[in-house]
Write an enzyme that holds these catalytic residues in place. Structure first.
Site, PDB file in Angstrom:
ATOM      1  CG  ASP A 263      -1.498   1.404   1.387  1.00  0.00           C
ATOM      2  OD1 ASP A 263      -2.499   1.588   0.536  1.00  0.00           O
ATOM      3  OD2 ASP A 263      -1.565   2.143   2.432  1.00  0.00           O
ATOM      4  CD  GLU A 299      -2.241   2.898  -3.286  1.00  0.00           C
ATOM      5  OE1 GLU A 299      -3.272   3.585  -3.493  1.00  0.00           O
ATOM      6  OE2 GLU A 299      -2.127   2.453  -2.092  1.00  0.00           O
ATOM      7  CG  ASP A 322      -3.875   5.217  -8.554  1.00  0.00           C
ATOM      8  OD1 ASP A 322      -4.747   4.449  -8.383  1.00  0.00           O
ATOM      9  OD2 ASP A 322      -3.394   5.700  -7.537  1.00  0.00           O
ATOM     10  CG  ASP A 394      -7.657   3.997  -1.751  1.00  0.00           C
ATOM     11  OD1 ASP A 394      -8.231   4.171  -0.583  1.00  0.00           O
ATOM     12  OD2 ASP A 394      -6.506   3.507  -1.996  1.00  0.00           O
TER      13      ASP A 394
END
Length: 605
Positions: A263, A299, A322, A394
């Site tokens: 993360d 990430e 993303d 998220d």
């Protein structure tokens, strides 16, 4: 019977002679004691230099409760606890890691290009909200067509419910979900069905309640850096580095997870000559059985492609993309606030670039980040170095009300987006319930008490003050209280939706797409590279082309507008899938049209 155990350098370890060795790194103290089963007298631990304290005793056994007693009398759980008896403030449990009899010990995983990820939250995926509940759904997930389940973080946290990113005991599966053996049974059952298991791990911070490290090991943290979540972890400390490396090896070897998702690694700040991310990956690769497939995913908001390079040796298999999500979301919803501002100038081109090259930002200035440069070039990467998604915890849960994409766009837009996601050469990720267009929200929830609960609730609402839609206090007050159990209950999947018409149709549609991916994309994916991909949006149509294995060329044609678009001139190969299968290649393309073509070897391109 084959058993698996990770010989940890921290915490409580059962030894072959039946004794238990306890170890604690407490460089801030000159003495530490061990308390077994709470009512027994404290046992002095021997200092072993460099802040280590240790004691080996036959007074403990598997199932014994224990705690460490600091010099001021405070009793704390083991920071490397394998299991908690109660809350994260209570005693830890001595665990026998050999107690679970693995039924499928020969499982070696699956290669990375076969991965189709399904992210879920253990507490809200089923009514029971535990490992056993997930196990009952494994056949359903295998039939859906996914190949890997990704669990949101399991590190034990304060209270009974949490997303998992407030964990404070990273070696202990959250007691709300079940025991270590129940987690192993879930993983074993997944392997039985050919499903890989991934775990989301958090190495950038600890949660706000239940982390006692500062009381006895202040060297664990540093004021040289700062994170959005509190004190930064000091990765310049060798013991701190080893703590997290051991955690990664523990989950991979003792629980036999097939992969880890790290993360927010952009918040892992390390000034060391060798970055902790590099050292961790190297240790995992060096110690893993060469016949076993072990996958590491990042990430990383910084878009640092050097962590994803395949040579001289593989570090990380992929990064959550993303940019693909943000560009897709702007195309679908036209939202422009926050980080979506970076994709507003030409959303269709941004999506084309994200599909062809992974990152939209490869060193360009980011408006959202005060024009700071973001990202690194991707041309030397494989197409599978990116995990693409339309939704995840998220992107759904960090909306004020946790709305899913199905609540934001019309069904035809959702179908077009699902086609692009699932058939792209990037690794697709579905968020639980997405496959049937679930109408249930996924909201931010936790279970804190007192002043912390109020601070979290007020902070959550304060985050949205900068958005015009939440400028009025009365509107912000409608944002759900994360600590209210009703917020958690609203976030649970409603499996009865699956049997309702619109949801059933979307589920069947996603199953068809996954079947096409399995048959036509996955066998050709292993050798596909970014440098061989192109995109074009010159006439309002999105065209993306990828060169796959055996010189097969995959082409996407999409009209991501409501208006009808001009027809395509030349044949592109055989059609793999289309949102409008009745529309001929030579015909005008209706709104929200997506079609995929494959030209094998010397076929028409």
């Amino acid at each position: 019977m084959t058993s698996f155990v990770h010989d940890m350098r921290f915490g409580a370890n059962l030894l072959p002679d039946g004794t238990v060795r306890f170890r604690l790194w407490a460089p801030g103290l000159d003495r530490v004691s061990l308390v077994i089963d709470q009512d027994q007298a404290a046992m002095a631990m021997e200092p072993h230099g460099d802040g280590w304290f240790e004691v080996t005793t036959d007074a403990a056994r598997a199932g014994s409760l224990y705690a460490f007693q600091l010099s001021d009398g405070l009793r704390i759980p083991d920071p490397a606890s394998r299991q908690q008896a109660e809350d994260v403030h209570g005693p830890s449990v001595v665990v026998d890691p050999l107690s679970y009899p693995w039924r499928y010990p020969d499982w070696r995983g699956r290669p990375w290009h076969e991965v189709v990820l399904y992210e879920l939250h253990t507490g809200t995926f089923t009514d029971s909200g535990d490992f056993e509940g997930i196990q009952h759904k494994l056949d359903w997930l295998a039939d859906l067509g996914v190949t890997a389940i990704e669990l949101m973080p399991l590190a034990d946290f304060s209270g009974r419910r949490n997303w998992g990113y407030d964990g404070v005991l990273p070696f202990a599966p959250a007691r709300s979900y079940g025991t270590p053996d129940q987690l192993k049974a879930l993983i074993d059952a997944a392997h039985e069905r050919g499903l890989m298991m991934f775990l989301d791990v958090v190495y950038n911070h600890f949660g706000p309640d239940g982390n006692y490290l500062g009381r006895y090991a202040p060297q664990f943290f540093t004021d040289r850096h700062h994170t959005p979540w509190g004190a930064a972890i000091d990765f310049a400390q060798p013991v701190v580095r080893e703590f997290f490396i051991q955690n990664a090896l523990y989950w991979l070897n003792e629980f036999r997870f097939d992969g880890l998702r790290l993360d927010a690694v952009h918040a892992i700040l390390d000034d060391s000559p060798t970055h902790i991310l590099t050292e961790l990956a190297n240790r995992v690769r060096e110690t893993s059985d060469p016949d076993r497939h072990v996958h590491l995913v990042l990430e990383n908001d910084a878009n640092q492609s050097h962590f994803l390079q395949q040579s001289p040796k593989l570090q990380y298999n992929a990064q959550w993309n993303d940019d693909f999500h943000h560009a897709s979301h702007v195309v679908l919803t036209r939202e422009s606030e926050g980080y979506y501002a970076d994709y507003q100038r030409d959303p269709l081109a941004a999506l084309g670039l994200a599909l062809a090259q992974g990152f939209v930002y490869q060193g360009e200035s980011s408006i959202h980040r005060d024009n700071a440069p973001r990202g690194e070039p991707t041309l030397d990467l494989p197409l599978s170095a990116f995990v693409a998604f339309l939704q995840n915890h998220d992107q759904v849960g960090n909306r004020a009300f946790g709305e899913r994409l199905a609540q934001l766009v019309r069904p035809e837009l959702l179908r077009a987006a699902a086609s692009i996601l699932i058939l792209s050469p990037q690794i697709p990720l579905l968020f639980m319930g997405e496959e049937w267009a679930s109408a249930r929200p996924f909201q931010f929830f936790c279970d804190f008490r007192g002043e912390l609960a109020q601070a979290v609730r007020d902070g959550r609402r304060r985050e949205f003050m900068k958005f015009p839609a939440f400028a009025e206090p009365a509107v912000r007050d409608r944002i759900p209280d994360p600590n209210d159990i009703a917020t958690f209950r609203r976030s649970k999947l409603d499996w009865s939706e699956v049997d309702r018409n619109a949801h059933t149709e979307h589920l069947q549609y996603c199953r068809e797409l996954l079947a096409v991916r399995r048959a036509a994309i996955i066998p050709r994916l292993a050798q596909a590279e970014v440098r061989d991909a192109t995109y074009d949006t010159s006439d309002g149509l999105l065209r993306v082309s990828w060169l796959l294995a055996d010189n097969a060329r995959l082409t996407l044609i999409a009209n991501l507008h409501a208006d009808t678009s001009n027809p395509m001139p030349a044949p592109l190969g055989r059609m793999l899938h289309s949102t409008h299968p009745h529309v001929a290649d030579s015909a005008a393309k209706p709104g929200w049209f997506v079609a995929w073509y494959l030209a094998d070897r010397g076929a028409a391109t």
